[in-house]
Design a protein around this motif. Sequence first.
Motif, mmCIF file in Angstrom:
data_model
loop_
_atom_site.group_PDB
_atom_site.id
_atom_site.type_symbol
_atom_site.label_atom_id
_atom_site.label_comp_id
_atom_site.label_asym_id
_atom_site.label_seq_id
_atom_site.Cartn_x
_atom_site.Cartn_y
_atom_site.Cartn_z
ATOM 1 N N THR A 243 1.271 -1.120 -0.187
ATOM 2 C CA THR A 243 -0.270 0.018 -0.552
ATOM 3 C C THR A 243 1.258 1.101 0.129
ATOM 4 O O THR A 243 2.309 0.990 -0.362
ATOM 5 N N PHE A 244 0.505 2.563 0.411
ATOM 6 C CA PHE A 244 1.265 3.683 0.223
ATOM 7 C C PHE A 244 2.112 4.121 1.361
ATOM 8 O O PHE A 244 2.856 4.968 1.633
ATOM 9 N N ILE B 254 2.118 7.231 -16.416
ATOM 10 C CA ILE B 254 3.091 8.378 -17.151
ATOM 11 C C ILE B 254 4.473 8.517 -16.613
ATOM 12 O O ILE B 254 5.521 8.983 -17.054
ATOM 13 N N ASN B 255 3.746 8.983 -14.944
ATOM 14 C CA ASN B 255 6.096 9.409 -14.524
ATOM 15 C C ASN B 255 7.193 8.221 -14.810
ATOM 16 O O ASN B 255 8.417 8.816 -15.000
ATOM 17 N N ARG C 242 -2.178 8.731 -4.816
ATOM 18 C CA ARG C 242 -1.282 8.604 -4.149
ATOM 19 C C ARG C 242 -1.098 6.370 -4.127
ATOM 20 O O ARG C 242 -2.461 6.087 -4.099
ATOM 21 N N THR C 243 0.050 6.301 -4.170
ATOM 22 C CA THR C 243 -0.023 4.977 -4.932
ATOM 23 C C THR C 243 1.458 3.940 -4.541
ATOM 24 O O THR C 243 2.070 5.155 -3.406
ATOM 25 N N PHE C 244 2.229 3.482 -4.183
ATOM 26 C CA PHE C 244 2.781 2.525 -3.561
ATOM 27 C C PHE C 244 3.798 2.929 -3.819
ATOM 28 O O PHE C 244 4.974 2.934 -3.549
ATOM 29 N N GLU C 245 3.978 3.666 -5.515
ATOM 30 C CA GLU C 245 5.375 4.565 -5.998
ATOM 31 C C GLU C 245 5.670 5.401 -5.406
ATOM 32 O O GLU C 245 5.217 6.218 -5.120
ATOM 33 N N THR C 246 6.941 5.374 -4.477
ATOM 34 C CA THR C 246 7.202 6.173 -3.979
ATOM 35 C C THR C 246 8.413 6.946 -4.660
ATOM 36 O O THR C 246 9.174 8.016 -3.900
ATOM 37 N N ALA C 247 9.339 6.707 -5.508
ATOM 38 C CA ALA C 247 10.312 7.747 -6.933
ATOM 39 C C ALA C 247 9.467 8.745 -7.605
ATOM 40 O O ALA C 247 10.276 9.917 -7.439
ATOM 41 N N ALA C 248 8.746 9.244 -7.342
ATOM 42 C CA ALA C 248 7.339 10.578 -7.753
ATOM 43 C C ALA C 248 7.078 10.253 -6.410
ATOM 44 O O ALA C 248 6.771 9.769 -5.943
ATOM 45 N N ASN C 250 3.504 11.660 -6.170
ATOM 46 C CA ASN C 250 2.098 11.280 -6.567
ATOM 47 C C ASN C 250 2.363 10.753 -7.585
ATOM 48 O O ASN C 250 2.956 10.261 -8.443
ATOM 49 N N THR C 251 1.355 10.042 -8.124
ATOM 50 C CA THR C 251 1.177 8.677 -9.774
ATOM 51 C C THR C 251 0.482 9.806 -10.705
ATOM 52 O O THR C 251 -0.531 9.656 -10.325
ATOM 53 N N MET C 252 1.009 10.093 -11.317
ATOM 54 C CA MET C 252 -0.399 10.861 -12.131
ATOM 55 C C MET C 252 -0.985 9.899 -12.991
ATOM 56 O O MET C 252 -0.215 9.155 -13.626
ATOM 57 N N GLY C 275 1.878 16.313 -9.470
ATOM 58 C CA GLY C 275 2.045 14.695 -9.881
ATOM 59 C C GLY C 275 3.116 13.820 -10.339
ATOM 60 O O GLY C 275 3.064 12.967 -10.244
ATOM 61 N N THR C 276 3.928 15.172 -9.911
ATOM 62 C CA THR C 276 5.297 14.760 -10.124
ATOM 63 C C THR C 276 6.502 14.857 -9.203
ATOM 64 O O THR C 276 6.975 14.117 -8.049
ATOM 65 N N LYS C 278 9.309 16.359 -8.638
ATOM 66 C CA LYS C 278 9.847 16.477 -9.541
ATOM 67 C C LYS C 278 9.738 17.366 -10.538
ATOM 68 O O LYS C 278 9.688 16.798 -11.306
ATOM 69 N N LEU C 281 10.285 15.719 -14.220
ATOM 70 C CA LEU C 281 10.048 15.293 -14.732
ATOM 71 C C LEU C 281 8.428 16.062 -15.120
ATOM 72 O O LEU C 281 7.955 15.094 -16.038
#
Lengths: 346, 346, 346, 346
Positions: A243-244, B254-255, C242-248, C250-252, C275-276, C278, C281
């Motif tokens: 999850t987040f 897309i990121n 908001r998702t599990f991905e933290t490289a950005a 948020n997840t656009m 949305g990014t 950074k 991006l």
Amino acid sequence: MMVIMKPGHSTEEFEAVMARIKEVGLDGHPIVGVERTVIGVVGLDREHPELADDIEVMAGVESTVPISSPFKLCSREFKSEDTIVDVNGVKVGEGTITVIAGPCAVESEEQVMSAARAMRARGASMLRGGAFKPRTSPYSFRGLEEDGLRLLAQAREETGLPIVTEVMSEATVDIVAKYADVLQIGTRNAQNFFLLEEVARTHKPILLKRGMSSSIQEWLLAAEYILAKGNRSVIMCERGIRTFETAARNTMDINAIPLIKEMSHLPVVADPSHGTGKRKLVEPVALGMVAAGADGLILEVHPSPEHALSDGAQSLDFDMFSSVMANVAKVAGAVGKVMERSTVAV
Amino acid sequence: MMVIMKPGHSTEEFEAVMARIKEVGLDGHPIVGVERTVIGVVGLDREHPELADDIEVMAGVESTVPISSPFKLCSREFKSEDTIVDVNGVKVGEGTITVIAGPCAVESEEQVMSAARAMRARGASMLRGGAFKPRTSPYSFRGLEEDGLRLLAQAREETGLPIVTEVMSEATVDIVAKYADVLQIGTRNAQNFFLLEEVARTHKPILLKRGMSSSIQEWLLAAEYILAKGNRSVIMCERGIRTFETAARNTMDINAIPLIKEMSHLPVVADPSHGTGKRKLVEPVALGMVAAGADGLILEVHPSPEHALSDGAQSLDFDMFSSVMANVAKVAGAVGKVMERSTVAV
Amino acid sequence: MMVIMKPGHSTEEFEAVMARIKEVGLDGHPIVGVERTVIGVVGLDREHPELADDIEVMAGVESTVPISSPFKLCSREFKSEDTIVDVNGVKVGEGTITVIAGPCAVESEEQVMSAARAMRARGASMLRGGAFKPRTSPYSFRGLEEDGLRLLAQAREETGLPIVTEVMSEATVDIVAKYADVLQIGTRNAQNFFLLEEVARTHKPILLKRGMSSSIQEWLLAAEYILAKGNRSVIMCERGIRTFETAARNTMDINAIPLIKEMSHLPVVADPSHGTGKRKLVEPVALGMVAAGADGLILEVHPSPEHALSDGAQSLDFDMFSSVMANVAKVAGAVGKVMERSTVAV
Amino acid sequence: MMVIMKPGHSTEEFEAVMARIKEVGLDGHPIVGVERTVIGVVGLDREHPELADDIEVMAGVESTVPISSPFKLCSREFKSEDTIVDVNGVKVGEGTITVIAGPCAVESEEQVMSAARAMRARGASMLRGGAFKPRTSPYSFRGLEEDGLRLLAQAREETGLPIVTEVMSEATVDIVAKYADVLQIGTRNAQNFFLLEEVARTHKPILLKRGMSSSIQEWLLAAEYILAKGNRSVIMCERGIRTFETAARNTMDINAIPLIKEMSHLPVVADPSHGTGKRKLVEPVALGMVAAGADGLILEVHPSPEHALSDGAQSLDFDMFSSVMANVAKVAGAVGKVMERSTVAV
């Protein structure tokens, strides 16, 4: 399945959908609502798994909604009484709490033997330990392979504890099955369907970890792959989902315990070591999962967590494990259960 | 790696951490802050992947923070110029847009040949099609297997289009590699590390789909498994991730396109068919991914989507595919790229 | 709504459900399937939003499935032609790309005036800037408040650019509406229903950011709150989820653009800065969102990002903004659009 | 904070970062590693919350990593002993289990009085009930407003149970505070910072629900807003987070209980009604949360759930509530706690 037509669809579009349903031998029953027309599809749509997708692309169709459950053999409807999985006399799912414990990875004879004796002495029912390790990085320790399996077998011989170990590839199913009492499918292989069918074939009990992003329905469908090959000895294992939240390694899904109990007859255990990733969280979460109805726990315990070759941060030491066992027994009592005690004479 | 000590740790705890760092041949450099002491670990901690976990369980330690990237061979730091993957003369990542298109599953000679001819006529550079299909349910169509591979080869012979097809199990790597030009690793096998090493061994180009819950770092680590076995021809494929949103089948990330371009030298393509799961979303999302810098697209196209044996809901028909190709070419031009045109003479 | 009965329900349970449906003036149409009975509820269940929940707790009921859309005024079914929002002559959603740009927070006269002039010179159609800032930490800079609003008004006077600024609380709706041309609802207030109704009352155009965990349906329901109060000038703004991905940061959600276009008549813009998170991006993602059909962009631009009092890491400097504008114009052209040019004479 | 420099940064870039750190009165301590240089920033960076963002956009900088905790007043470091919140003599967090129960929404005098009497008789310590209801749809029942508050006060008078009710807007803080004993902040207002400061000002105890997408750190920062205004009576409430799983309404985050206990001195209760959304899951999850260390529960109970005006699907009836109370008492005993008994004489 229900087919929801778009507002303003044409008669031809409606007829085409009815014809497509008839084409596969099912019946369409339309209901004309105030804003939308819905077509109930009567018949076993589980046997036509592509039909929903196919109808969704037809003109005039808004969407389809599944009604029947996509799985059958692992459902409560198919079998209402609880399945009890028997592992060399250790019964999982019989109203007892089964504790499977041991190191993440088998590292040496000394490590595995000391862990096995300690687990036995503190009341564990089975020994866990990885001989083949899935590692996110190709540069991490990946297990002692068959040497590790031999050490596990040696530990079983001395302690009588059945062995639970992961199988990661079809090529090693036979070698793992030669030594192990329970074959574990890891979270990264939760939808490796070839592997699911291969392990089913061994007729050994399977500990099926939930995929870290598997829905409960997908997890049960993974179990269905095994049951459909004639192997009915599946132990579901909730190990946390992605999850987040990053304060813990995963988010332990406590809701999954009563949901699996409601939807399926299979036993379900919890893995608070992976579900939290932090040793200090293991005990409270273990207690919580037992109180919520889990049939058991799988725990990482290491003689010396600060020198573990994998997952040290979530491993208990022996003293912490003793504390967990004592407190789990109390909570088990509070929910009307007892700790499983292996019937194997040693 | 940085080690963050707890406020109020003892001198003994600090010394023990310094000693543990030294034990593996690295150096600890402490910085004493106002609220916390931090120890910088100098040396290649990538070579000691268990160290962080081990230190986290030591007394007085709050947490550890990685500094170095866990992957090497697929990083921009290791290789600054873009990797161009050559598939029988089709170049992926050369500043062009490569379109891989075809049906989800190979269903019949008629279906695959008509699709192949249509893809060729409309400008696709490669043909996709599944002979072995991963299916969430054991009751779904699972592919024509080797017969399907033979039909793909026949389509290549007639059209000259290289073949991209999924390999799902180690046992079938050789048979798939015998027919295919690019081996695809699907989202459910994105962390099936044995399979990653097996496909690497074929030295064929690999199309590596992102796991539906893989972080970008984990996805690059999966590529690292392939590169570490000496196979440098990896095409990354963003295919959407799993989130709370259910209006589309997945959430297209897309990121990820500019992130992969920044972090790695590998080419990256996008799969808007799976990334959306809805045919009406495929074109706008395809255009968006190309504008964001993708090196190409992989698209599901079916002669008759309403009779597809899998993934009909997200498949384009031939007319929709023509529209996508025309508009992708315009957007490609707007970002300074041209459509890839296969150099293979037919 | 469909009511799905459990297998093996009793006749009494079925009759009770039919009676409950009748009680609120709707009709039940049963379909008896092979495994389950389903009851189609005919009538406007949108007017009985509690009914589904109430029926779900009745004996013999497995679940309910909504069929009608829960929103009405913002749906395409209710109004098929696109809504164009007019902001002092700047038209949003008219087949043009509207760019709203400016600093995250208003910090000083010099900063906001230099930003406003630069935005105007480089082709932005509106000026953004925060006078009241939502900050996760109580220790962060929280805006110049009414002084900030006055500076924005001064910038409008000089440049002619309409002002977009966030309103965070009911208490400040009037003061913000006194100065602003567009009231922005931020992601943390996306379900602050009192605030939604308060801003609707001003009859100013509303820029409605998506909640970071709002589903598309919830986001449209938030818009419905505003439309239901008689304010039809809503601009939807996708700003990442908001998702599990933290490289950005948020997840656009690029899929959201064509989904909103399909489900609603409201215009939708994208916020690649949030949305990014950074700055590197921002440009590729901005291009992607425009290619996917967004009606415009909202961008953070700061004269000196390394001294910004908030969100410096995602702010463009003036040169980067020039590059974005030039390339957005090219992509806009590729998808048949032109850049919006304010008709306001300065 | 640590600043991680890019490999190959220039001396000028390094010096510029060191100067920027000095500019705000902090000190930079560089560590030169094998692959990267890291600068440790010594000083209270909590007081410079924008610095990390600002440095991240500087040339030669790869990223920054926070070291200090961003909150202070609610941390264990700041106050090591547990906070006990006193609500008219009911103590929350004193090693007891406090149960707050009642209907989702106040609907009528009969409903609230019968619920209050039943809650009192079955051992609840406080009465919950909504007079202002946040509803995703503008077409749903939104509460009796002040009439509802009066009914709650009447129920308190008769039963002696303190009242917990939600406040949704700044404009109604005073009116709610006039009647309520505990002000509840709902999940949709978890980052409505103006409202957080307004409720703090009342000096009433606050029940702070976690935002459905708030990280644990953000949730503690929301509490920090209240504590920073001088109100130390905050009860944290875990109510489930939003994830990809849809089998339950939310994913109850059991890990959050021991995490809050470790990071903060504030008491934490669990809301299994919203955390699951399904009445059948409420009891097992309630038991699990208590076993994991929660200081109490908040439960939706309705005299007639199938006629509830909101959240009927997750409401217990009186018999189910009796069962929950009996079993919670057993689990509480197993973890060394007792049920809280109000000291208020009636």
